[in-house]
Design an enzyme around this catalytic site. Structure first.
Site, mmCIF file in Angstrom:
data_model
loop_
_atom_site.group_PDB
_atom_site.id
_atom_site.type_symbol
_atom_site.label_atom_id
_atom_site.label_comp_id
_atom_site.label_asym_id
_atom_site.label_seq_id
_atom_site.Cartn_x
_atom_site.Cartn_y
_atom_site.Cartn_z
ATOM 1 C CB SER A 40 57.342 -92.424 -37.072
ATOM 2 O OG SER A 40 57.654 -91.114 -37.424
ATOM 3 C CE LYS A 85 61.147 -90.583 -36.584
ATOM 4 N NZ LYS A 85 60.004 -90.210 -37.366
ATOM 5 C CE1 TYR A 96 63.142 -89.544 -40.086
ATOM 6 C CE2 TYR A 96 62.097 -88.076 -41.665
ATOM 7 C CZ TYR A 96 62.085 -88.731 -40.459
ATOM 8 O OH TYR A 96 60.995 -88.594 -39.624
ATOM 9 C CE1 TYR A 151 56.863 -89.593 -32.734
ATOM 10 C CE2 TYR A 151 54.527 -89.898 -33.115
ATOM 11 C CZ TYR A 151 55.829 -90.101 -33.490
ATOM 12 O OH TYR A 151 56.114 -90.795 -34.615
ATOM 13 C CB VAL A 153 51.980 -89.459 -39.844
ATOM 14 C CG1 VAL A 153 52.290 -88.634 -38.616
ATOM 15 C CG2 VAL A 153 53.126 -89.456 -40.824
HETATM 16 N N1 GLN Z 1 58.089 -89.040 -42.338
HETATM 17 C C1 GLN Z 1 57.371 -88.415 -41.283
HETATM 18 C C2 GLN Z 1 58.014 -87.097 -40.879
HETATM 19 O O1 GLN Z 1 59.189 -87.006 -40.711
HETATM 20 C C3 GLN Z 1 57.240 -89.356 -40.120
HETATM 21 C C4 GLN Z 1 56.453 -88.788 -38.965
HETATM 22 C C5 GLN Z 1 55.632 -89.797 -38.213
HETATM 23 O O2 GLN Z 1 55.280 -90.869 -38.697
HETATM 24 N N2 GLN Z 1 55.238 -89.415 -37.034
HETATM 25 O O3 GLN Z 1 57.365 -86.114 -40.706
#
Ligand code: GLN
Length: 304
Positions: free
Chosen positions: A63, A66, A188, A240, A258
């Site tokens: 993430s 992003k 994505y 988050y 993650v």
């Molecule tokens: N690729 C992961 C997902 O969409 C990214 C989530 C994350 O890093 N929090 O679930």
């Protein structure tokens, strides 16, 4: 400032705490990582690099990508972007569907999955090769031409993407996603699979510590206002349902993934990246959160 000594102290203190956590397994490929890995890289806005631990090994940025996708789209769509995605913290897990119905398919912010899917949709409308555009941007701002996707991680996420597809179809039902959902999820997932080392990621995040100017080329990629605003979104939405806790304990704009990485900046001073794959129940690296808390506590300052 003696960052070398400070990082060493933080690193040893975090190790001594023997913090627990769990590796993300919902993307099976992410489970193939040594859970003892731990590294911290800090780079000052003068370009001095300080590293301790496993800072030269690639990990999945997930993430954290992003933020780069947002930094590509925002200067093009400018303030019209905020008609399609908000700038409010969600207070919910990263892959939550819960607010979308009440808010007519406009995701709360670009750093949760729903918002990032809208950003990917924007990229797909603007660029012929949207995934390569984000990858090239990361290569440019980190001054590292060999950064790449991990095919295995991308494929692994693609075969376990029911939740992201559900988010995308739901948003599409409100007309806020135009792409074919299968193709959108492919873009994505490739973007999330990009692999970088702590030091490479700290180089890339210098952009946000350096008012939107590429440290390595002096090119202004974001206006000062855009750079400030991306930092504001990272501060309020980068973790988050743990964003408040991160602001309280660390006090830096940042973003987690993650894969266990956390990238953060102290604007005007430094970028810092921590990687340890063991996550807490909110999906943020336990050692990473503690290391950054100790870092700003020992420093005695943060953005606050
Ligand atoms: N690729 C992961 C997902 O969409 C990214 C989530 C994350 O890093 N929090 O679930």
């Amino acid at each position: 400032m003696d960052y070398r000594h400070l990082l060493e102290e933080v690193y040893q203190e975090v190790l001594s705490l023997d913090l627990k956590g769990t590796i993300a397994t919902y993307i099976p490929e992410l489970a193939n990582v040594d859970e003892s890995k731990f590294g911290i890289s800090l780079i000052t806005t003068q370009g001095a690099v300080f590293s301790v631990g496993n800072t030269e090994e690639k990990f999945s940025i997930q993430s954290i990508s992003k933020v780069f996708a947002l930094a590509v789209v925002y200067p093009i769509l400018k303030e019209s972007l905020w008609e399609r995605v908000g700038v409010e913290p969600s207070g919910n897990p990263f892959n939550s569907l819960i607010r979308l119905e009440n808010e007519n398919g406009v995701p709360r912010n670009p750093l949760i999955n729903s918002g990032a899917l809208v950003i990917t949709d924007c990229l797909r409308e603007i660029f012929e090769n949207p995934i390569d555009t984000v990858l090239e941007f990361i290569r440019k701002v980190s001054n590292t031409p060999d950064i790449d996707y991990c095919e295995a991680t991308a494929q692994s996420e693609l075969t376990h993407s029911s939740r992201n597809k559900a988010l995308a179809y739901f948003i599409k039902s409100y007309g806020n996603i135009k792409s074919d959902v299968e193709e959108l999820i492919e873009s994505y997932s490739y973007q999330c699979s990009i692999e970088m080392t702590c030091t490479e990621l700290a180089r890339a995040f210098l952009l946000f510590a350096n008012t939107g100017v590429n440290f390595y080329t002096n090119e202004e990629l974001l206006t000062k206002s855009q750079s400030k605003r991306i930092n504001a979104i990272m501060q309020t939405c980068g973790f988050y349902d743990e964003a408040g806790d991160f602001a309280f304990k660390v006090g830096l704009p940042g973003k987690s993934g993650v894969g266990g990485g956390i990238a953060a900046v102290l604007p005007g001073k430094f970028s810092v990246v921590v990687w340890s794959p063991l996550l807490n129940e909110k999906g943020n690296s336990t050692k990473g959160m503690k290391a950054l808390e100790l870092l700003t506590t020992k420093l005695g300052y943060s953005v606050f």
